[in-house]
Write a protein that holds these residues in place. Structure first.
Motif, short mmCIF file in Angstrom:
data_model
loop_
_atom_site.label_atom_id
_atom_site.label_comp_id
_atom_site.label_asym_id
_atom_site.label_seq_id
_atom_site.Cartn_x
_atom_site.Cartn_y
_atom_site.Cartn_z
N LYS A 90 30.97 39.47 32.36
CA LYS A 90 31.33 38.15 31.81
C LYS A 90 32.27 38.28 30.62
O LYS A 90 32.90 37.30 30.22
CB LYS A 90 30.08 37.39 31.38
N CYS A 91 32.31 39.46 30.04
CA CYS A 91 33.23 39.68 28.91
C CYS A 91 34.66 39.57 29.41
O CYS A 91 35.03 40.17 30.41
CB CYS A 91 33.00 41.07 28.29
N LEU A 92 35.48 38.80 28.72
CA LEU A 92 36.86 38.53 29.15
C LEU A 92 37.85 39.50 28.53
O LEU A 92 39.04 39.41 28.76
CB LEU A 92 37.24 37.11 28.71
N THR A 93 37.35 40.43 27.71
CA THR A 93 38.21 41.30 26.93
C THR A 93 39.24 40.49 26.15
O THR A 93 40.40 40.87 26.05
CB THR A 93 38.91 42.37 27.80
N CYS A 94 38.80 39.36 25.61
CA CYS A 94 39.73 38.51 24.87
C CYS A 94 39.90 38.99 23.44
O CYS A 94 40.80 38.56 22.74
CB CYS A 94 39.25 37.07 24.88
N TYR A 95 39.01 39.86 22.99
CA TYR A 95 39.09 40.51 21.68
C TYR A 95 38.87 39.57 20.50
O TYR A 95 39.17 39.93 19.37
CB TYR A 95 40.41 41.27 21.52
N ALA A 96 38.32 38.38 20.76
CA ALA A 96 38.00 37.50 19.63
C ALA A 96 36.95 38.18 18.75
O ALA A 96 37.02 38.12 17.52
CB ALA A 96 37.49 36.16 20.13
N LEU B 287 32.55 48.53 23.02
CA LEU B 287 31.25 49.01 23.51
C LEU B 287 30.98 48.43 24.90
O LEU B 287 30.51 49.13 25.80
CB LEU B 287 30.12 48.58 22.57
N ILE B 288 31.28 47.13 25.05
CA ILE B 288 31.04 46.48 26.34
C ILE B 288 31.89 47.15 27.42
O ILE B 288 31.41 47.42 28.53
CB ILE B 288 31.34 44.96 26.24
N GLU B 289 33.14 47.44 27.09
CA GLU B 289 34.04 48.10 28.05
C GLU B 289 33.48 49.47 28.47
O GLU B 289 33.44 49.82 29.64
CB GLU B 289 35.42 48.27 27.43
N ALA C 282 31.99 34.00 17.93
CA ALA C 282 33.38 33.86 18.35
C ALA C 282 33.53 33.99 19.87
O ALA C 282 34.59 33.69 20.42
CB ALA C 282 34.23 34.94 17.68
N CYS C 283 32.49 34.42 20.55
CA CYS C 283 32.64 34.82 21.96
C CYS C 283 32.69 33.62 22.89
O CYS C 283 31.75 32.84 22.97
CB CYS C 283 31.48 35.72 22.36
N PRO C 284 33.79 33.45 23.66
CA PRO C 284 33.88 32.31 24.57
C PRO C 284 32.94 32.43 25.77
O PRO C 284 32.70 31.44 26.46
CB PRO C 284 35.35 32.33 25.02
N SER C 285 32.41 33.61 26.03
CA SER C 285 31.50 33.78 27.17
C SER C 285 30.03 33.81 26.75
O SER C 285 29.17 34.15 27.56
CB SER C 285 31.84 35.07 27.92
N TYR C 286 29.76 33.46 25.51
CA TYR C 286 28.40 33.55 24.98
C TYR C 286 27.36 32.94 25.93
O TYR C 286 26.34 33.55 26.24
CB TYR C 286 28.34 32.85 23.61
S1 SF4 Z 1 36.00 40.40 24.13
FE1 SF4 Z 1 34.25 39.91 25.40
S2 SF4 Z 1 32.52 39.99 24.02
FE2 SF4 Z 1 34.33 39.91 22.74
S3 SF4 Z 1 34.61 37.74 22.32
FE3 SF4 Z 1 35.83 38.18 24.12
S4 SF4 Z 1 34.51 37.75 25.85
FE4 SF4 Z 1 33.20 37.89 24.05
#
Ligand code: SF4
Ligand code: SF4
Ligand code: SF4
Ligand code: SF4
Lengths: 125, 260
Positions: free
Chosen positions: A61-67, A81-83, A27-31
């Motif tokens: 690179k994580c956008l905190t988009c919460y997908a 966890l990334i945060e 689901a991650c747009p920054s994969y």
């Molecule tokens: S919150 Fe970060 S890790 Fe989770 S899907 Fe979005 S960009 Fe990817």
């Protein structure tokens, strides 16, 4: 207290719930821009292997988009966890990922203030 | 109907049109938006870590001021809305957080949770009602194909934001129908445009935004609408065929306040 325990307390995440389905990474747009992917954050935290994640570009690179959070079938919340790991990386003195002096060269006159304040909040302490 | 209004810093600068059109529309709909006196920037991002206190204090102060006025807060920028609503959730559900925050802020009266954080879209849906709104439209967008862009912050985390179904939202499509337009359904409407990474790595945000805009264009959109200044910037950077507008700009035209 070790780094793993710290990450678990900060994030409130229970990594044991993960069934390694990889849906979060799907689901991650920054994969494509990440060296470690969301599901790897979960498995590496589980193993206590935190330091490589702290040095990883993925935390910026994580956008905190919460997908990943919304689509995880087990309610694991990888973005938290990334945060937490990003905070551990930028909090020590002199570890800011972006410094105020870096900003002028990055500025596009049309860029909304929102992007600047958010990037600052994410990348520095 | 009187509300406290939290504009946020971007609506005072790059997104003045979002602020101006929303104020005029609210007035035309009989609502009084009273800007908070001492609001400070919410910081644009909610930091999800149990030990983060200081970055949430500006939102706490906004909530306290609105509650002392006995008003709900109306927001427009998706980011401000996300931050304020999540801090409100912490204040009312996390006693440890509330205790620490009160130690800093020393409020005359601690936050009780009477003040709600309402996005302008929720105001239109829940306070005005889309059926009533439809009756006030004088310049309908008849025949216009309009693509709703939700992005991420309005919808997620859904448990706290509670605006709509995070995977199949409809509030913006219902809004589009209310102003007489035809909503365009396309798969990328709730995928992130790349957000603040635009500052450091614009090629990454352009790539993500191009996918979104190409998808909306491919389904025949004339206009893409958003609530978020950063979404607007990123989607415009993708240079697609559709125009990108704030939803309130279309509302102002529909209500006859603004020239098309
Ligand atoms: S919150 Fe970060 S890790 Fe989770 S899907 Fe979005 S960009 Fe990817
Ligand atoms: S989606 Fe959830 S359960 Fe699946 S790998 Fe990611 S964290 Fe684990
Ligand atoms: S986040 Fe600030 S105050 Fe909130 S983002 Fe909207 S512009 Fe700013
Ligand atoms: S700017 Fe992107 S990050 Fe912000 S709400 Fe819009 S979609 Fe999400």
């Amino acid at each position: 207290m070790d780094l793993k325990e710290q990450v678990l307390i900060m994030s409130g995440v229970d990594v044991r719930k993960c069934m390694a389905c990889g849906k979060c990474s799907g689901a991650c747009p920054s994969y494509n821009e990440m060296d470690y992917h969301p599901h790897q954050f979960v498995s590496m935290v589980k193993k206590g292997n935190i330091e490589p994640l702290m040095k990883s570009e993925s935390v910026y690179k994580c956008l905190t988009c919460y997908a990943c959070i919304e689509r995880c079938p087990r309610g694991v919340e990888p973005a938290k966890l990334i945060e937490a790991i990003r905070l551990l990386a930028v909090r020590p003195q002199g570890s800011n990922h972006i410094k105020a002096d870096d900003i002028p060269s990055l500025l596009d006159p049309e860029l909304p203030q929102q992007a600047i304040v958010t990037a600052f909040r994410k990348y520095s302490k | 109907m009187t509300y406290s209004y939290y504009p946020g810093c971007t609506l005072k600068t790059k997104a003045k049109e979002l602020d101006r059109s929303a104020r005029l529309c609210a007035e035309a709909l009989g609502a009084n938006l009273r800007e908070l006196d001492n609001w400070q920037c919410c910081g644009g991002a909610y930091t999800a870590s149990s030990d983060e206190i200081a970055t949430k204090l500006s939102s706490v102060r906004a909530l306290l001021e609105a509650e002392s006025r006995e008003e709900d807060i109306i927001t427009l920028c998706s980011a401000c809305h996300n931050v304020l609503k999540r801090v409100r959730n912490d204040l009312t559900n996390d006693a440890n957080f509330a205790f620490k925050v009160n130690n800093y802020v020393k409020p005359e009266k601690p936050f009780e949770g009477k003040t709600k954080v309402i996005h302008f879209l929720e105001f239109l849906r829940d306070e005005i009602g889309f059926d009533n709104l439809r009756e006030k439209v004088v310049n309908p967008f008849t025949g216009k194909k309009i693509a709703a862009y939700y992005g991420c912050l309005l919808l997620r985390p859904s448990g706290v934001m509670d605006m709509d179904d995070p995977e199949n939202p409809k509030i913006l499509e219902d809004f589009i129908r209310a102003i007489g337009g035809e909503p365009v359904m396309y798969p990328y409407r709730n995928e992130c445009c790349g957000g603040y990474v635009a500052l450091e790595d614009k090629s990454a945000t352009v790539k993500k935004s191009e996918k979104i805009v190409a998808s909306a264009d491919g389904f025949g959109a004339d206009i893409i609408i958003t609530a978020c200044p950063l979404c607007l910037y990123n989607l415009e950077s993708a240079k697609g065929e559709s125009e990108v507008k704030y939803f309130t700009e279309l509302l102002a035209v529909a209500l006859g306040i603004k020239e098309a």
